[in-house]
Design an enzyme around this catalytic site. Structure first.
Site, PDB file in Angstrom:
ATOM      1  N   GLY A  57       0.817  -1.218   0.000  1.00  0.00           N
ATOM      2  CA  GLY A  57       0.000   0.000   0.000  1.00  0.00           C
ATOM      3  C   GLY A  57       0.845   1.259   0.000  1.00  0.00           C
ATOM      4  O   GLY A  57       0.548   2.229  -0.721  1.00  0.00           O
ATOM      5  N   CYS A  58       1.899   1.248   0.773  1.00  0.00           N
ATOM      6  CA  CYS A  58       2.758   2.436   0.875  1.00  0.00           C
ATOM      7  C   CYS A  58       3.518   2.671  -0.425  1.00  0.00           C
ATOM      8  O   CYS A  58       3.713   3.822  -0.831  1.00  0.00           O
ATOM      9  CB  CYS A  58       3.718   2.292   2.052  1.00  0.00           C
ATOM     10  SG  CYS A  58       2.838   2.143   3.630  1.00  0.00           S
ATOM     11  N   THR A  59       3.915   1.607  -1.088  1.00  0.00           N
ATOM     12  CA  THR A  59       4.600   1.735  -2.371  1.00  0.00           C
ATOM     13  C   THR A  59       3.635   2.278  -3.421  1.00  0.00           C
ATOM     14  O   THR A  59       3.983   3.181  -4.191  1.00  0.00           O
ATOM     15  CB  THR A  59       5.192   0.380  -2.805  1.00  0.00           C
ATOM     16  OG1 THR A  59       6.121  -0.051  -1.803  1.00  0.00           O
ATOM     17  CG2 THR A  59       5.895   0.480  -4.143  1.00  0.00           C
TER      18      THR A  59
END
Length: 156
Positions: A39-41
């Site tokens: 998700g952060c990527t």
């Protein structure tokens, strides 16, 4: 605006205050849990993919997590990210912005990062915020909000 005096580490490990980084510029400050997670990527790549549009508006994009400056450098290199990343190892900035708190997962309650985004005007005031966001598609929504905010400022 006590949050402006909170100290963080830039990508080189230099201690900076938020005041130094945001005053005089429109700023998107987004808080995310961990470098190199799916998700952060996705979120970082989407913000990076829109970086030309943000720059054209005079807006800087800054991601904040508790990861180390070294981790941030590797994250940026690995994914060719065009956003600035700040390290908040003790979570002070997260807490001041309300991006740290109780979360639930599979019925278990714990403390953690609440994925959140804030738009600061050139005076450093929070003029828009979204708490507990979904990573996918979020950057485009923020871009639309920033366009509205900047247009509103230009015509007031």
């Amino acid at each position: 605006m006590e949050y402006l005096d909170v100290k963080v580490l830039d990508e080189e490990g230099e201690e900076r205050t938020l005041r130094e980084l945001v005053l005089g510029k429109w700023t998107i400050l987004y808080f995310y849990p961990k470098d190199n997670t799916p998700g952060c990527t996705t979120e970082a790549k989407e913000f990076s993919g829109l970086s030309d549009e943000f720059k054209e508006l005079g807006v800087q994009v800054i991601g904040v997590s508790r990861d180390s400056p070294r981790s941030h450098r590797r994250f940026k290199e690995r994914h060719a990210l065009e956003v600035q990343l700040l390290s908040d190892p003790d979570g002070r900035l997260h807490k001041v912005f309300g991006a740290w708190g109780k979360k639930k997962s599979y019925g278990r309650e714990y403390e953690g990062v609440i994925r959140s985004t804030f738009v600061l005007n050139p005076e450093g005031e929070i003029v828009w915020k979204k708490i507990n966001v979904r990573a996918k598609g979020h950057a485009a929504k923020v871009l639309e909000e920033v366009k509205k905010l900047i247009n509103r400022e230009e015509y007031s």
